[in-house]
Write a protein that holds these residues in place. Structure first.
Motif, PDB file in Angstrom:
ATOM      1  N   UNK A  25       0.826  -1.212   0.000  1.00 23.85           N
ATOM      2  CA  UNK A  25       0.000   0.000   0.000  1.00 23.85           C
ATOM      3  C   UNK A  25       0.866   1.271   0.000  1.00 23.85           C
ATOM      4  N   UNK A  26       1.725   1.370  -0.999  1.00 31.10           N
ATOM      5  CA  UNK A  26       2.543   2.565  -1.167  1.00 31.10           C
ATOM      6  C   UNK A  26       2.100   3.285  -2.431  1.00 31.10           C
ATOM      7  N   UNK A  27       2.609   4.494  -2.635  1.00 29.74           N
ATOM      8  CA  UNK A  27       2.301   5.270  -3.826  1.00 29.74           C
ATOM      9  C   UNK A  27       3.157   4.761  -4.983  1.00 29.74           C
ATOM     10  N   UNK A  28       2.517   4.402  -6.094  1.00 27.10           N
ATOM     11  CA  UNK A  28       3.213   3.845  -7.255  1.00 27.10           C
ATOM     12  C   UNK A  28       3.060   4.807  -8.430  1.00 27.10           C
ATOM     13  N   UNK A  29       4.183   5.171  -9.031  1.00 27.16           N
ATOM     14  CA  UNK A  29       4.196   6.073 -10.187  1.00 27.16           C
ATOM     15  C   UNK A  29       4.904   5.362 -11.336  1.00 27.16           C
ATOM     16  N   UNK A  30       4.245   5.322 -12.488  1.00 30.32           N
ATOM     17  CA  UNK A  30       4.771   4.602 -13.639  1.00 30.32           C
ATOM     18  C   UNK A  30       4.755   5.512 -14.866  1.00 30.32           C
ATOM     19  N   UNK A  31       5.866   5.570 -15.590  1.00 29.42           N
ATOM     20  CA  UNK A  31       5.927   6.214 -16.899  1.00 29.42           C
ATOM     21  C   UNK A  31       6.065   5.110 -17.925  1.00 29.42           C
ATOM     22  N   UNK A  32       5.115   5.020 -18.834  1.00 28.96           N
ATOM     23  CA  UNK A  32       5.128   3.872 -19.742  1.00 28.96           C
ATOM     24  C   UNK A  32       4.359   4.154 -21.017  1.00 28.96           C
ATOM     25  N   UNK A  33       4.690   3.357 -22.044  1.00 25.90           N
ATOM     26  CA  UNK A  33       3.838   3.294 -23.231  1.00 25.90           C
ATOM     27  C   UNK A  33       2.786   2.247 -22.917  1.00 25.90           C
ATOM     28  N   UNK A  34       1.535   2.642 -22.957  1.00 22.93           N
ATOM     29  CA  UNK A  34       0.475   1.731 -22.546  1.00 22.93           C
ATOM     30  C   UNK A  34      -0.794   1.949 -23.352  1.00 22.93           C
ATOM     31  N   UNK A  35      -1.661   0.967 -23.313  1.00 26.58           N
ATOM     32  CA  UNK A  35      -3.018   1.093 -23.850  1.00 26.58           C
ATOM     33  C   UNK A  35      -3.971   0.704 -22.723  1.00 26.58           C
ATOM     34  N   UNK A  36      -5.226   1.097 -22.846  1.00 27.97           N
ATOM     35  CA  UNK A  36      -6.175   0.842 -21.761  1.00 27.97           C
ATOM     36  C   UNK A  36      -7.566   0.564 -22.311  1.00 27.97           C
ATOM     37  N   UNK A  37      -8.294  -0.283 -21.612  1.00 25.50           N
ATOM     38  CA  UNK A  37      -9.684  -0.545 -21.955  1.00 25.50           C
ATOM     39  C   UNK A  37     -10.521  -0.496 -20.681  1.00 25.50           C
ATOM     40  N   UNK A  38     -11.717   0.030 -20.817  1.00 20.23           N
ATOM     41  CA  UNK A  38     -12.609   0.209 -19.667  1.00 20.23           C
ATOM     42  C   UNK A  38     -13.978  -0.372 -19.994  1.00 20.23           C
ATOM     43  N   UNK A  39     -14.568  -1.057 -19.011  1.00 18.42           N
ATOM     44  CA  UNK A  39     -15.932  -1.550 -19.123  1.00 18.42           C
ATOM     45  C   UNK A  39     -16.652  -1.279 -17.814  1.00 18.42           C
ATOM     46  N   UNK A  40     -17.842  -0.744 -17.923  1.00 16.25           N
ATOM     47  CA  UNK A  40     -18.624  -0.427 -16.732  1.00 16.25           C
ATOM     48  C   UNK A  40     -19.898   0.257 -17.133  1.00 16.25           C
ATOM     49  N   UNK A  41     -20.072   1.487 -16.665  1.00 17.75           N
ATOM     50  CA  UNK A  41     -21.254   2.254 -17.046  1.00 17.75           C
ATOM     51  C   UNK A  41     -21.221   2.637 -18.510  1.00 17.75           C
ATOM     52  N   UNK A  42     -20.042   2.555 -19.106  1.00 15.20           N
ATOM     53  CA  UNK A  42     -19.849   2.776 -20.540  1.00 15.20           C
ATOM     54  C   UNK A  42     -18.723   1.851 -20.973  1.00 15.20           C
ATOM     55  N   UNK A  43     -18.175   2.070 -22.149  1.00 21.79           N
ATOM     56  CA  UNK A  43     -17.048   1.276 -22.630  1.00 21.79           C
ATOM     57  C   UNK A  43     -16.108   2.198 -23.386  1.00 21.79           C
ATOM     58  N   UNK A  44     -14.804   2.020 -23.167  1.00 23.66           N
ATOM     59  CA  UNK A  44     -13.845   2.876 -23.857  1.00 23.66           C
ATOM     60  C   UNK A  44     -12.580   2.091 -24.179  1.00 23.66           C
ATOM     61  N   UNK A  45     -11.839   2.617 -25.152  1.00 23.54           N
ATOM     62  CA  UNK A  45     -10.565   2.024 -25.551  1.00 23.54           C
ATOM     63  C   UNK A  45      -9.578   3.148 -25.801  1.00 23.54           C
ATOM     64  N   UNK A  46      -8.404   3.057 -25.176  1.00 25.54           N
ATOM     65  CA  UNK A  46      -7.345   4.047 -25.333  1.00 25.54           C
ATOM     66  C   UNK A  46      -6.168   3.351 -26.018  1.00 25.54           C
ATOM     67  N   UNK A  47      -5.855   3.776 -27.230  1.00 27.37           N
ATOM     68  CA  UNK A  47      -4.784   3.156 -28.000  1.00 27.37           C
ATOM     69  C   UNK A  47      -3.418   3.479 -27.392  1.00 27.37           C
ATOM     70  N   UNK A  48      -2.355   2.752 -27.774  1.00 24.21           N
ATOM     71  CA  UNK A  48      -1.031   2.941 -27.159  1.00 24.21           C
ATOM     72  C   UNK A  48      -0.520   4.375 -27.231  1.00 24.21           C
ATOM     73  N   UNK A  49       0.105   4.814 -26.132  1.00 22.66           N
ATOM     74  CA  UNK A  49       0.685   6.151 -26.056  1.00 22.66           C
ATOM     75  C   UNK A  49       1.536   6.266 -24.801  1.00 22.66           C
ATOM     76  N   UNK A  50       2.402   7.279 -24.777  1.00 24.02           N
ATOM     77  CA  UNK A  50       3.274   7.513 -23.616  1.00 24.02           C
ATOM     78  C   UNK A  50       2.471   8.229 -22.536  1.00 24.02           C
ATOM     79  N   UNK A  51       2.378   7.596 -21.331  1.00 24.17           N
ATOM     80  CA  UNK A  51       1.481   8.135 -20.308  1.00 24.17           C
ATOM     81  C   UNK A  51       2.040   7.969 -18.897  1.00 24.17           C
ATOM     82  N   UNK A  52       1.425   8.696 -17.987  1.00 21.79           N
ATOM     83  CA  UNK A  52       1.741   8.621 -16.565  1.00 21.79           C
ATOM     84  C   UNK A  52       0.631   7.840 -15.866  1.00 21.79           C
ATOM     85  N   UNK A  53       1.025   6.817 -15.112  1.00 15.18           N
ATOM     86  CA  UNK A  53       0.070   6.003 -14.361  1.00 15.18           C
ATOM     87  C   UNK A  53       0.362   6.178 -12.877  1.00 15.18           C
TER      88      UNK A  53
END
Length: 250
Positions: A25-53
């Motif tokens: 349970x520590x604070x985690x910071x990531x710099x990465x090329x990533x993609x993301x998908x979400x499912x829930x009240x809606x649906x979304x897709x984020x194509x690969x890109x350089x991002x902060x997590x």
């Protein structure tokens, strides 16, 4: 260790560091090329890109792009986070139970992974809102006028909650609408709706708009309705520094 930073870790190394960080349970910071998908009240897709997590100890999960203030994808506190490997690739997952939502992130290339044991127990202090103005007036009613006596706060009516209800030195009822910034026509309309709740005894009721300043149109409407305006700046002192006098507001 207070802080650990790993540059260009392999997927397996990044997985071990992130998994340990989530477990501890520590604070985690990531710099990465990533993609993301979400499912829930809606649906979304984020194509690969350089991002902060960012993964926070309370379960908050955020993905930030290199622009804008808000995260492009996020999950709220108390979400359940985990990392896992699948076919040699690193994935992050955040699940919210109610409502059911799932955010999955595929890490294509991790540039930096850091874990930080943060200790922060202080809440943000904010001053200058309507509530602060109300506190100030309740403590120093003479700021409205000599002889003014507040009798109720957040007084409920069918038209909403009156900020401050009081009486003047002659015993007449005074309805006060507070605005911490320049007041406009909508504030005058709201004040008038409050007064209409007392229309059976309107002759003995005064309506007063209290704000730092007022627009020209609002002032004209105020005068047409027979209402009043008092210029008053909200207090700017934070609660931790409240020993400062309010003489400059009188």
């Amino acid at each position: 260790m207070k802080c650990q930073v790993f540059e260009n870790p392999s997927p397996k190394k990044a997985y071990r560091v992130i998994e340990e960080g989530i477990r501890k349970r520590v604070l985690i910071v990531i710099l990465a090329c990533c993609s993301a998908s979400y499912e829930g009240r809606a649906r979304s897709r984020l194509e690969p890109g350089e991002r902060l997590i960012v993964i926070k100890p309370d379960g908050t999960f955020m993905i930030h792009q290199d622009r804008k203030v808000d995260p492009v994808n996020w999950q709220p506190p108390r979400s359940r986070c985990r990392s896992y490997m699948k076919k040699g690739k690193l994935y992050l997952e955040s699940i919210r139970r109610s409502p059911e939502e799932r955010l999955e992130v595929e890490i294509h290339e991790a540039h930096l992974v850091s874990c930080y044991t943060a200790r922060d127990r202080h809440e943000l202090e904010v001053a200058g809102h309507e509530r602060d103005m109300g506190d100030m007036i309740m403590a120093h009613p003479h700021l409205i006028e000599k002889g003014f006596r507040p009798v109720a706060r957040e007084y409920s009516t069918d038209a909403g909650f009156i900020d401050i209800l009081g009486k003047d030195e002659n015993g007449s009822l005074v309805i006060i609408e507070l605005k911490s910034r320049k007041a406009g026509v909508s504030a005058v309309k709201q004040l008038k709706r409050y007064l209409d709740e007392f229309r059976d005894d309107r002759r003995g009721v005064r309506g007063m708009l209290v704000a730092p300043s007022i627009t020209h149109d609002a002032m004209e409407m105020l005068e047409d309705e027979g209402l009043e305006f008092r210029s008053l700046e909200p207090p700017r002192e934070l609660r931790s520094a409240r020993g400062v006098t309010l003489d400059n507001f009188s």
